[in-house]
Write an enzyme that holds these catalytic residues in place. Sequence first.
Site, mmCIF file in Angstrom:
data_model
loop_
_atom_site.group_PDB
_atom_site.id
_atom_site.type_symbol
_atom_site.label_atom_id
_atom_site.label_comp_id
_atom_site.label_asym_id
_atom_site.label_seq_id
_atom_site.Cartn_x
_atom_site.Cartn_y
_atom_site.Cartn_z
ATOM 1 N N ARG A 1 21.696 48.216 31.526
ATOM 2 C CA ARG A 1 22.640 49.602 31.907
ATOM 3 C C ARG A 1 23.651 49.216 30.832
ATOM 4 O O ARG A 1 24.850 48.075 31.735
ATOM 5 C CB ARG A 1 23.269 50.556 33.170
ATOM 6 C CG ARG A 1 23.636 51.766 32.508
ATOM 7 C CD ARG A 1 24.194 52.270 33.519
ATOM 8 N NE ARG A 1 25.296 53.878 33.093
ATOM 9 C CZ ARG A 1 25.658 54.727 34.099
ATOM 10 N NH1 ARG A 1 25.674 53.811 35.271
ATOM 11 N NH2 ARG A 1 25.399 55.894 33.555
ATOM 12 N N GLU B 1 18.575 56.671 37.655
ATOM 13 C CA GLU B 1 19.445 56.003 36.390
ATOM 14 C C GLU B 1 18.545 54.478 36.321
ATOM 15 O O GLU B 1 17.881 54.401 35.224
ATOM 16 C CB GLU B 1 20.271 55.375 36.346
ATOM 17 C CG GLU B 1 20.811 57.477 36.022
ATOM 18 C CD GLU B 1 22.764 57.175 36.139
ATOM 19 O OE1 GLU B 1 22.957 57.160 37.060
ATOM 20 O OE2 GLU B 1 23.067 56.892 35.278
ATOM 21 N N ARG C 1 38.724 61.647 37.325
ATOM 22 C CA ARG C 1 39.574 61.844 35.900
ATOM 23 C C ARG C 1 39.876 63.781 36.071
ATOM 24 O O ARG C 1 38.889 64.176 36.530
ATOM 25 C CB ARG C 1 38.203 61.605 35.626
ATOM 26 C CG ARG C 1 37.771 59.969 35.052
ATOM 27 C CD ARG C 1 36.585 59.806 34.033
ATOM 28 N NE ARG C 1 35.869 59.124 34.637
ATOM 29 C CZ ARG C 1 35.085 58.793 34.806
ATOM 30 N NH1 ARG C 1 34.236 59.511 33.654
ATOM 31 N NH2 ARG C 1 33.524 58.181 35.380
ATOM 32 N N ASN D 1 22.767 46.982 36.306
ATOM 33 C CA ASN D 1 23.912 48.219 36.022
ATOM 34 C C ASN D 1 25.464 47.028 36.904
ATOM 35 O O ASN D 1 25.551 47.475 37.705
ATOM 36 C CB ASN D 1 23.486 49.149 36.995
ATOM 37 C CG ASN D 1 24.614 50.279 36.249
ATOM 38 O OD1 ASN D 1 25.889 49.865 35.836
ATOM 39 N ND2 ASN D 1 23.978 51.275 37.252
ATOM 40 N N HIS E 1 26.044 59.522 30.277
ATOM 41 C CA HIS E 1 25.313 59.358 31.710
ATOM 42 C C HIS E 1 24.152 60.265 30.524
ATOM 43 O O HIS E 1 23.104 61.098 31.300
ATOM 44 C CB HIS E 1 25.621 60.779 32.282
ATOM 45 C CG HIS E 1 26.815 61.014 33.298
ATOM 46 N ND1 HIS E 1 28.260 61.488 33.358
ATOM 47 C CD2 HIS E 1 26.954 59.985 33.553
ATOM 48 C CE1 HIS E 1 27.954 61.530 34.035
ATOM 49 N NE2 HIS E 1 28.964 60.252 35.003
#
Length: 401
Positions: free
Chosen positions: A90, A384, A240, A7, A179
Amino acid sequence: MWTLVLNSGSSSLKFAVLDPASGETRLSGLAERLGAEAASMRLDVAGPGEGGRRQTHALNGGSYAEAMRLVLAELETLGLRSEVRAVGHRVVHGGSRFSAPATITPEVLGAIRDCVPLAPLHNPANIAGIEAAMNAFPELPQVAVFDTAFHQTLPEVAYRYAVPEAWFTQHGVRRYGFHGISHSFVAGEAARMLGRPLSGLNLITAHLGNGCSVCAVAGGRSVGTSMGLTPLEGLVMGTRSGDVDPGLHDYLARVSGLTLTQITAALNRESGLLALSGLTNDMRELEEAAARGHVGARLAVEIFAYRLAQGMASMAVALGRVDGVVFTGGIGENSASVRAATLARLPFLGLELDVAANAAAVHGQGGSIGAPDRLPALVVNTNEEWMIARETAGLLTPTAQ
Ligand code: ADP
């Protein structure tokens, strides 16, 4: 058989070597500040029982290639080099092109590069990680697993924006969602915990990390999600903003003289929990500060939960019937107060908190946090890396899955 999962971020590389069937992890680590003088890499080698060791190596300004060389050397030391059968990456944005994982060929790499305008912060880093891994492991199949792919099942009513059609047809302006690896993983785990087949379940999943999104999962397929063309839309996140009035850019540019680039950067990096609290983007610190009476921290946590509850309620529209809600990610897995504040705003969905169970579901202790006989509410630890390993192995040996 082991799978190496990578990742790669803009200056970081997270990796794990795991068994796709069981999720057992033999080696994992994180390289940070890549390209800078202070670049370093942490390696965790799993041992039997409580055993295992952690090492930190200086990378002396090294980048992805140096980090990959260290991974390779450690695999050789452990005698695992020849047992790694594939590398799973990923990849954040696969556009409309990828609705499933893909074996990386020059053509697939080109398509990932074509998506750079859609994810200028993420896809270039993913490509750098792929290229470093192809050099270090030239004989292994490399597979891209996309964060957007799970959401390619969104119906048109959920993915189209009400904007001029040419923006959609010529520039790909639509909701993609992100996601997806985490939302699909926790939906599967939730079905297992509920003892019901995923194919018959309508779930609302909330992935709450530094980035946050909700997803409507019907029968294991994404039918609604809060992130959009970019990962900026939707919920309040660490730094964010999530949703703002689309008129904000024009207004601010006129009254403040900020450029579009500056406004977008501020909405990505200087907004969210950080801006509302005036303190930090870290939820754990915010909860501590709120408990001490910090006004900004309280406001930030309250608005976070309010907007999250709104987001979850909007996913109920996508589903029609809701069979359960799921919290995951660093905040979802650990913050009992955020979960409590959120569920308190959703009694009309049939949600009610079991206070003791909620307080106990922290530090990796997933479980049910809903009151008996009410709509199930679950805390599920996401994984993940394992999902990427499973998808990678599934693509290469479909019959094994
Ligand atoms: P990323 O999206 O970078 O993978 P994580 O999933 O690790 O992020 O989530 C990070 C967030 O989880 C941070 O806001 C952090 O404060 C929060 N978090 C982690 N542990 C706790 C805790 N015990 N209580 C509250 N929040 C926590």
